[in-house]
Design an enzyme around this catalytic site. Sequence first.
Site, PDB file in Angstrom:
ATOM      1  N   ASP A  35     -28.673 -33.667  15.686  1.00 42.70           N
ATOM      2  CA  ASP A  35     -27.836 -32.688  16.377  1.00 42.70           C
ATOM      3  C   ASP A  35     -26.981 -33.395  17.423  1.00 42.70           C
ATOM      4  OD1 ASP A  35     -27.344 -29.701  17.222  1.00 42.70           O
ATOM      5  OD2 ASP A  35     -27.647 -30.838  19.083  1.00 42.70           O
TER       6      ASP A  35
ATOM      7  N   TYR B 197     -20.766 -34.299  23.940  1.00 38.35           N
ATOM      8  CA  TYR B 197     -21.763 -35.290  24.386  1.00 38.35           C
ATOM      9  C   TYR B 197     -21.155 -36.696  24.463  1.00 38.35           C
ATOM     10  CZ  TYR B 197     -24.984 -31.520  23.055  1.00 38.35           C
ATOM     11  OH  TYR B 197     -25.607 -30.317  22.930  1.00 38.35           O
TER      12      TYR B 197
ATOM     13  N   LYS C 158     -20.691 -29.729  17.127  1.00 38.49           N
ATOM     14  CA  LYS C 158     -20.252 -28.464  17.739  1.00 38.49           C
ATOM     15  C   LYS C 158     -18.812 -28.539  18.219  1.00 38.49           C
ATOM     16  CE  LYS C 158     -24.991 -28.343  19.417  1.00 38.49           C
ATOM     17  NZ  LYS C 158     -25.311 -29.661  19.965  1.00 38.49           N
TER      18      LYS C 158
ATOM     19  N   HIS D 169     -19.914 -24.152  20.235  1.00 32.35           N
ATOM     20  CA  HIS D 169     -20.858 -24.661  21.243  1.00 32.35           C
ATOM     21  C   HIS D 169     -21.185 -23.601  22.302  1.00 32.35           C
ATOM     22  CE1 HIS D 169     -22.151 -28.723  23.211  1.00 32.35           C
ATOM     23  NE2 HIS D 169     -23.004 -27.751  23.497  1.00 32.35           N
TER      24      HIS D 169
HETATM   25  P1  NDP Z   1     -35.343 -31.700  25.491  1.00 32.90           P
HETATM   26  O1  NDP Z   1     -36.047 -30.419  25.745  1.00 32.90           O
HETATM   27  O2  NDP Z   1     -35.287 -32.239  24.138  1.00 32.90           O
HETATM   28  O3  NDP Z   1     -35.971 -32.770  26.485  1.00 32.90           O
HETATM   29  C1  NDP Z   1     -35.461 -34.051  26.602  1.00 32.90           C
HETATM   30  C2  NDP Z   1     -36.197 -34.752  27.740  1.00 32.90           C
HETATM   31  O4  NDP Z   1     -37.586 -34.882  27.419  1.00 32.90           O
HETATM   32  C3  NDP Z   1     -35.670 -36.138  27.988  1.00 32.90           C
HETATM   33  O5  NDP Z   1     -35.757 -36.394  29.372  1.00 32.90           O
HETATM   34  C4  NDP Z   1     -36.659 -37.016  27.214  1.00 32.90           C
HETATM   35  O6  NDP Z   1     -36.729 -38.299  27.810  1.00 32.90           O
HETATM   36  C5  NDP Z   1     -37.952 -36.267  27.416  1.00 32.90           C
HETATM   37  N1  NDP Z   1     -38.915 -36.420  26.304  1.00 32.90           N
HETATM   38  C6  NDP Z   1     -38.642 -36.471  24.977  1.00 32.90           C
HETATM   39  N2  NDP Z   1     -39.778 -36.550  24.269  1.00 32.90           N
HETATM   40  C7  NDP Z   1     -40.800 -36.565  25.168  1.00 32.90           C
HETATM   41  C8  NDP Z   1     -42.199 -36.640  25.025  1.00 32.90           C
HETATM   42  N3  NDP Z   1     -42.781 -36.688  23.835  1.00 32.90           N
HETATM   43  N4  NDP Z   1     -42.947 -36.646  26.167  1.00 32.90           N
HETATM   44  C9  NDP Z   1     -42.360 -36.577  27.376  1.00 32.90           C
HETATM   45  N5  NDP Z   1     -41.035 -36.483  27.565  1.00 32.90           N
HETATM   46  C10 NDP Z   1     -40.257 -36.479  26.466  1.00 32.90           C
HETATM   47  O7  NDP Z   1     -33.893 -31.554  26.153  1.00 32.90           O
HETATM   48  P2  NDP Z   1     -32.393 -31.450  25.743  1.00 32.90           P
HETATM   49  O8  NDP Z   1     -31.782 -30.569  26.749  1.00 32.90           O
HETATM   50  O9  NDP Z   1     -31.846 -32.790  25.494  1.00 32.90           O
HETATM   51  O10 NDP Z   1     -32.377 -30.617  24.365  1.00 32.90           O
HETATM   52  C11 NDP Z   1     -32.526 -31.212  23.113  1.00 32.90           C
HETATM   53  C12 NDP Z   1     -31.213 -31.231  22.337  1.00 32.90           C
HETATM   54  O11 NDP Z   1     -30.729 -29.916  22.124  1.00 32.90           O
HETATM   55  C13 NDP Z   1     -30.055 -31.908  23.066  1.00 32.90           C
HETATM   56  O12 NDP Z   1     -30.202 -33.309  23.118  1.00 32.90           O
HETATM   57  C14 NDP Z   1     -28.889 -31.392  22.288  1.00 32.90           C
HETATM   58  O13 NDP Z   1     -28.765 -32.098  21.064  1.00 32.90           O
HETATM   59  C15 NDP Z   1     -29.301 -29.941  22.059  1.00 32.90           C
HETATM   60  N6  NDP Z   1     -28.772 -29.045  23.109  1.00 32.90           N
HETATM   61  C16 NDP Z   1     -27.842 -28.109  22.744  1.00 32.90           C
HETATM   62  C17 NDP Z   1     -27.284 -27.277  23.686  1.00 32.90           C
HETATM   63  C18 NDP Z   1     -26.264 -26.277  23.296  1.00 32.90           C
HETATM   64  O14 NDP Z   1     -25.541 -25.796  24.191  1.00 32.90           O
HETATM   65  N7  NDP Z   1     -26.159 -25.914  22.037  1.00 32.90           N
HETATM   66  C19 NDP Z   1     -27.666 -27.346  25.107  1.00 32.90           C
HETATM   67  C20 NDP Z   1     -28.696 -28.317  25.370  1.00 32.90           C
HETATM   68  C21 NDP Z   1     -29.235 -29.107  24.392  1.00 32.90           C
HETATM   69  P3  NDP Z   1     -36.487 -39.666  26.982  1.00 32.90           P
HETATM   70  O15 NDP Z   1     -35.197 -39.569  26.264  1.00 32.90           O
HETATM   71  O16 NDP Z   1     -36.460 -40.660  28.099  1.00 32.90           O
HETATM   72  O17 NDP Z   1     -37.669 -39.815  26.091  1.00 32.90           O
HETATM   73  C1  1BO Z   2     -22.376 -29.583  28.311  1.00 36.29           C
HETATM   74  C2  1BO Z   2     -22.961 -29.149  27.032  1.00 36.29           C
HETATM   75  C3  1BO Z   2     -24.320 -28.553  27.184  1.00 36.29           C
HETATM   76  C4  1BO Z   2     -25.318 -29.169  26.261  1.00 36.29           C
HETATM   77  O1  1BO Z   2     -25.125 -28.800  24.935  1.00 36.29           O
END
Ligand code: NDP
Ligand code: 1BO
Length: 321
Positions: A54, A59, A87, A120
């Site tokens: 994704d 991003y 997106k 998005h």
């Molecule tokens: P997540 O809920 O996936 O959490 C990510 C965080 O958790 C990072 O700090 C990561 O650190 C940490 N992490 C990952 N795995 C573990 C684990 N097993 N144990 C402990 N910590 C962990 O957050 P996101 O907000 O990034 O959401 C996921 C994805 O969803 C995004 O990356 C994006 O692709 C999508 N998204 C879409 C949105 C939209 O508007 N449509 C909005 C927000 C997100 P590290 O990398 O250091 O491991």
């Molecule tokens: C700024 C975009 C939010 C994460 O999808």
Amino acid sequence: MAQAAMTVQDEEHYFTLVSGHRIPAVGLGTWRSGSWPDDSVFTAIVEAGYRHIDTAAEYGVHEQVGFGLQAAMKAGIRREDLFITTKLWCSDLSPDRVRIALNNALQELQVDYLDLFLIHWPFHLKEGASRPPKEGEVLELDMEGVWREMEKLVKENLVRDIGISNFTVKKLDNLLRFAQTMPSVCQMEMHPGWRNDKMLEACRKNGIHVTAYSPLGSSEGGRDLIHDEAIERVAKKLKKTPGQILVRWAIQRGTSAIPKSTHSERIKENIGVFGWEIPNEDFEALCRIPNQKRVLSGEDLFVNKEAGPLRSVADVWDHED
Ligand code: NDP
Ligand code: 1BO
């Protein structure tokens, strides 16, 4: 017998969309994935078995994600076995920008079609808008015109499925009035700290699959669900990690999940969610975590308290929370 076991496992790894296509139950998120998401993408696909990546134009990692995808394909993974989501950003949310944005995405990702193209956020921003937006930077939105252009991309096989993200029930109902091609997927923030049952139910009612974003509670000012006492208790009981409990909880709700990590151990850990279940009583306990609250309210992105048109977070979410 071996054949039957394969089928069961295979089914558990995917959800079927209204289009008939399948979306992998777990994908890799790429928001805030630093300078080298290509390594994470390669690790996820080749070493951990992910098939869904994704990403989003916003991003700023399309090219690196593309390098990771290319490397994975060179290592023998077939394009048709991958599910690539990106997106359409808010500054491209006008009918004349949709195809340009898609072509840019295809070029940057080095692919000739997308599996899923999502709106998005349902707000049209002026190119280069500030955060939060200044007066006049949130523009009028022609959602019907945008959707028509997205539908054309499906007809031309440039995109296999189209969908939405960060919608409300009101905005979904409006889209369904004119959609000739149904949104296959709605991507929303969902985790035990923000279940968003209302939107999940509205999507179910309309046969729209939901992907849970920020399934671990997100990062940078997110909710620390990894150390939540209820999650830790279930993790300890089932001898799984908190990350696995959170991803499994999402899947057991019938949503796919896209946890983000740039650490190879965590990338592998987060997909270790098949072949076991959270028992009903524990699943229900996780559904009762108090203080339900969004992490990503959209305030910084869209709210201008003085000039509007979105004057509050409640306005962003159509006062439905
Ligand atoms: P997540 O809920 O996936 O959490 C990510 C965080 O958790 C990072 O700090 C990561 O650190 C940490 N992490 C990952 N795995 C573990 C684990 N097993 N144990 C402990 N910590 C962990 O957050 P996101 O907000 O990034 O959401 C996921 C994805 O969803 C995004 O990356 C994006 O692709 C999508 N998204 C879409 C949105 C939209 O508007 N449509 C909005 C927000 C997100 P590290 O990398 O250091 O491991
Ligand atoms: C700024 C975009 C939010 C994460 O999808």
